[in-house]
Scaffold this active site. Structure first.
Site: not given
Ligand code: ADP
Length: 400
Positions: A7, A14, A91, A180, A208-209, A212, A241, A285, A333, A335, A337, A387
């Site tokens: 990527n 990456k 990617r 995504h 997908h939260l 982005g 965003r 978050f 991330g 969604g 966690n 992914e």
């Molecule tokens: P991207 O790939 O788009 O950079 P990710 O899918 O890695 O993003 O998600 C990153 C987001 O996930 C961050 O904003 C982070 O705050 C959130 N995140 C990661 N772990 C946790 C957690 N334990 N609780 C809440 N949010 C989390």
């Protein structure tokens, strides 16, 4: 066969090496600050400790050379030599209307990716640099392009067209593309497996939260709508965003503050979302949830509540778009966690779909699981996205 998944971003790269037969991760790593000062490479073999070192990397070709060196290092590497890398999956962010699936990279495909650059000026040129550097250093190794937009190419016209004069579509291909896609595809298939039903029978909404964020409606295995548009700026409120805003906001701010369109677009991409709504507090978050729980921080509360409402509204819209929904799936991330955010979205807004969350299951993390109660009319699932594995699978399927 080992597949290298790459990527390539504008200043980062990456990578993951995956055994496509066993689907096991062999190693992963990251080159950062390529072309700027203090470049560094980090590398983690599966089950081993992370190694990090600062090395100058003037360009992507040097980054890829370093990546191949760490992978093949006789003491700390994971493969003997480059002959143990069977193919590379790249990617690619934007495939325009040309690519509805993974494709073997030929000079014509490279030209097509370049032709999509005005749709993704930050991403496609960086992706192409990665492809070209890899080709130079790994001659003869098949390369495959896997596009973020491809899964969404099944959207019908009424979903992808904007309500603007049709000639803009005809002339410039201005439409909604969605992103995504690799994740939405992977998660919807995993969700069907977890539910024990064929994906061709299911109406699924995938949220997908991550930093982005996007939602898609996957009806009988095909994407029929998604929240990101011509660019990843549309749709949900994200980390930085804005997601959907009245386009007239741009003119309004331009007049009030004498800013250019570029400056305002940059603000919408980088200073908005939960970062902007929390008055600059954080785009992360974990920080927002912590501040809300521990000190009832009003900036954090405002951002989280707006985020949950926007996401729930998209779920409602997509239940309508599919005339029903069997399951809502959370990934990425946030969604995967954040039980708090899942509760805010499902508990506060989705009761009308017959959803009830199993609070004990919702508190867990890290694996595929159903987090709704057995009585819940619409199921709710958490599916960790992967992914890189999806890219490795598609690459392997194509070259096998
Ligand atoms: P991207 O790939 O788009 O950079 P990710 O899918 O890695 O993003 O998600 C990153 C987001 O996930 C961050 O904003 C982070 O705050 C959130 N995140 C990661 N772990 C946790 C957690 N334990 N609780 C809440 N949010 C989390």
């Amino acid at each position: 066969m080992n597949i290298l998944v790459i990527n390539s971003g504008s200043s980062s790269l990456k990578f993951q090496l995956i055994d496509a037969d066993t689907e096991e991760l062999i190693a992963k790593g990251l080159c950062e600050r390529i072309g700027i000062d203090a470049s560094q490479i980090s590398f983690t073999p599966a089950g081993g400790a992370k190694q990090k070192k600062q090395v100058p990397m003037a360009d992507h070709r040097e980054a890829i050379r370093l990546m191949l060196d760490v992978l093949t290092n006789p003491e700390t590497g994971v493969v003997k030599d480059l002959s143990q890398i069977g193919a590379v999956g790249h990617r690619i962010v934007h495939g325009g209307e040309k690519f509805s699936g993974a494709t073997l990279i030929t000079p014509e495909v490279e030209n097509e990716i370049a032709a999509c650059s005005d749709l993704a000026p930050l991403h496609n040129p960086a992706n192409l640099i990665g492809i070209r550097a890899c080709k130079a250093l790994m001659p003869g190794v098949p390369m495959v392009a896997v596009f973020d937009t491809a899964f969404h190419q099944t959207m019908p016209e009424e979903a992808y067209l904007y309500g603007i004069p049709y000639r803009y579509y005809e002339q410039y291909r201005i439409r909604r593309y969605g992103f995504h896609g690799t994740s939405h595809d992977y998660v919807s298939k995993r969700a069907a497996a977890v539910l024990g039903r064929p994906v061709e029978e299911l109406k699924l909404i995938v949220c997908h939260l991550g930093n982005g964020a996007s939602v898609s409606a996957v009806k009988y295995g095909k994407c029929v709508d998604t929240s990101m548009g011509l660019t990843p700026l549309e749709g949900l409120i994200m980390g930085t965003r804005s997601g959907d805003v009245d386009p007239a906001v741009i003119e309004f701010i331009a007049h009030k503050e004498g800013k250019s369109i570029e400056e305002i677009t940059n603000m919408l991409n980088k200073e908005s979302g939960v970062l902007g709504l929390s008055d600059g507090f954080s785009s992360d978050f974990r920080d927002l949830e912590d501040a809300w729980e521990k000190e009832k921080n009003p900036n954090a509360a405002r951002a989280l509540k707006a985020y949950a409402l926007r996401t729930a509204k998209y779920v409602g819209a997509y239940a309508a778009a599919m005339n029903g929904v069997d399951a809502v799936c959370f990934t990425a991330g946030v969604g995967e966690n954040s039980p708090i955010m899942r509760t805010m979205i499902c508990g506060d807004y989705l009761g009308y779909l017959g959803i009830t969350l199993d609070e004990e299951a919702n508190a867990k993390r890290g694996k595929d699981m159903v987090i709704s109660t057995p009585e819940s009319a619409t199921k709710v699932l958490v599916i960790p996205t992967n992914e890189e594995l999806a890219i490795a699978r598609q690459t392997y399927a194509l070259i096998k």
